[in-house]
Design an enzyme around this catalytic site. Structure first.
Site, PDB file in Angstrom:
ATOM      1  N   LYS A  91      16.880  10.731  -0.862  1.00 33.57           N
ATOM      2  CA  LYS A  91      15.482  10.510  -1.246  1.00 33.57           C
ATOM      3  C   LYS A  91      15.073  11.597  -2.218  1.00 33.57           C
ATOM      4  CE  LYS A  91      10.868  10.055   0.679  1.00 33.57           C
ATOM      5  NZ  LYS A  91      10.076   9.868   1.906  1.00 33.57           N
TER       6      LYS A  91
ATOM      7  N   LYS B  18      16.636   6.137  -2.616  1.00 33.00           N
ATOM      8  CA  LYS B  18      15.233   5.913  -2.967  1.00 33.00           C
ATOM      9  C   LYS B  18      14.782   6.929  -3.994  1.00 33.00           C
ATOM     10  CE  LYS B  18      10.754   6.390  -0.869  1.00 33.00           C
ATOM     11  NZ  LYS B  18      10.028   6.908   0.237  1.00 33.00           N
TER      12      LYS B  18
HETATM   13  C1  PBG Z   1       7.088   8.890   3.699  1.00 38.44           C
HETATM   14  C2  PBG Z   1       7.446   7.900   2.665  1.00 38.44           C
HETATM   15  C3  PBG Z   1       7.088   7.853   1.308  1.00 38.44           C
HETATM   16  C4  PBG Z   1       7.541   6.630   0.822  1.00 38.44           C
HETATM   17  C5  PBG Z   1       8.191   5.993   1.875  1.00 38.44           C
HETATM   18  N1  PBG Z   1       8.141   6.807   2.993  1.00 38.44           N
HETATM   19  C6  PBG Z   1       6.295   8.775   0.460  1.00 38.44           C
HETATM   20  C7  PBG Z   1       6.755  10.120   0.132  1.00 38.44           C
HETATM   21  O1  PBG Z   1       7.868  10.550   0.440  1.00 38.44           O
HETATM   22  O2  PBG Z   1       5.925  10.815  -0.437  1.00 38.44           O
HETATM   23  C8  PBG Z   1       7.340   6.099  -0.561  1.00 38.44           C
HETATM   24  C9  PBG Z   1       7.422   4.623  -0.712  1.00 38.44           C
HETATM   25  C10 PBG Z   1       6.898   4.076  -1.982  1.00 38.44           C
HETATM   26  O3  PBG Z   1       6.553   4.785  -2.934  1.00 38.44           O
HETATM   27  O4  PBG Z   1       6.808   2.840  -2.043  1.00 38.44           O
HETATM   28  N2  PBG Z   1       7.683  10.126   3.589  1.00 38.44           N
END
Ligand code: PBG
Length: 324
Positions: free
Chosen positions: A196, A249
């Protein structure tokens, strides 16, 4: 005959041959639809930053789930926006919290749907970070693990079919696995947000989930967008800790990373087409700059072609309608 002798176009001119020879497809069973759950009853509020998406109370989420199932949808992932936030994000493990109530309501309304849950603290902490903070404001790794594990167990107790930790703390897959096993949930898989990145493409989501950090950013735990060796390292660690499904992601700007992880493991691979990717497609479509439907389908195909088995995407309901 003139050079070249080989003519790949031979296979392109007939529509039947094109269909027969297509290497990659997107099917309804490849998609997981993310939805946002708020407390209360009979709430269905459009989310300003995410066209066509809603804040839903558990009862309205169940109604949406039934419709999604009826149109051929197979899986949801739930995000919660609680009434109360504190330093430790404790409302995340509340058995009466919006996600926990929505899981039950959805399972009653559409038992065939797979219900996954996002496990993270950022929606539940007053400061908006994905972990608890030291007095100086550092995100503390190990004290966060217990809180994540408790949240994951509360989701499983409510009936979730799969949990998906998205916090990027080290060791959280193992912590969640141990906690699930210790509570009798050996059968519940973990889909880990393993790779991520600290991405600007989460902007619309943070507005939707009211989860932007109040101070600082997430670069101390999410990955540097310039790195790909680190992606393999994160995936390997999560696999060793017992992750059942590995996720990358965002998706579109990281297709090379998806390919890299595809070659690294035989485990299933998921990709999250995040809020900013969706919002860009929508905005360009609304501005008449491109054919929204064709571009959206192509974006999903590209993610599948790069190696994703599953795609988490806000396009899921539209995809079902487009396919008819
Ligand atoms: C929670 C999380 C996030 C997203 C999914 N789970 C936000 C982040 O890490 O700030 C983002 C999903 C999206 O942008 O559609 N940590």
């Amino acid at each position: 005959m003139a050079f070249p002798l080989d003519r790949p176009r031979r296979l392109r001119e007939s529509a039947v041959l094109r269909d027969l020879l297509r290497e990659t497809r997107v099917d309804p069973e490849d998609l997981i639809y993310p939805i946002f759950i708020v407390p209360g009853k009979d709430v269905k509020r459009p989310i300003g930053s995410l066209a066509g998406q809603f804040h839903l109370s558990p009862d309205r989420a169940a109604e949406l789930a039934r419709g999604f199932r009826d149109e051929g949808g197979r899986a949801l992932i739930l995000f919660g926006i609680p009434d109360s936030k504190d330093e430790a994000g404790s409302s995340g493990a509340d058995p009466g919290g919006p996600v926990q109530l929505a899981i039950r309501a959805i399972k009653d309304a559409a038992p065939e749907l797979m219900v996954a849950t996002d496990v993270c603290l950022c929606e539940y902490t007053s400061h908006g970070h994905c972990g608890v903070l030291s007095p100086e404001g550092r995100v503390l790794n190990d004290p966060t693990l217990e809180l994540l594990a408790a949240q994951a167990v509360s989701h499983a107790e409510a009936g979730a079919d799969m949990v998906a930790p998205s916090d990027m703390m080290d060791g959280r897959v193992q912590a969640v696995r141990k906690a699930l096993d210790g509570s009798g949930f050996e059968r519940i898989p973990i889909m880990s947000y393993s790779v991520k990145y600290a991405s600007a493409f989460y902007g619309p989501f943070r507005e939707a989930a009211q989860s932007a950090p109040k101070a600082g950013d997430r670069k101390g735990y999410q990955m540097d967008p310039g790195n790909i060796r680190e992606a393999s390292l994160e995936a390997e660690l999560d696999l060793a800790e017992g992750a059942d499904i590995i996720m990358v992601k965002p998706a579109g700007p990281y297709l090379d990373v998806l390919r890299e992880i595809r070659l690294l493991t035989r485990r299933p691979l998921a990709a999250y087409q995040v809020s900013g990717e969706f919002a860009m497609l929508r905005a360009a479509g609304d501005a008449g700059l491109l054919d929204y439907r064709a571009a959206a389908l192509e974006s999903l195909l590209g993610i599948r072609r790069a190696g994703a088995d599953l795609i988490l995407t806000y396009l899921a309901p539209e995809f079902l309608r487009w396919r008819g």
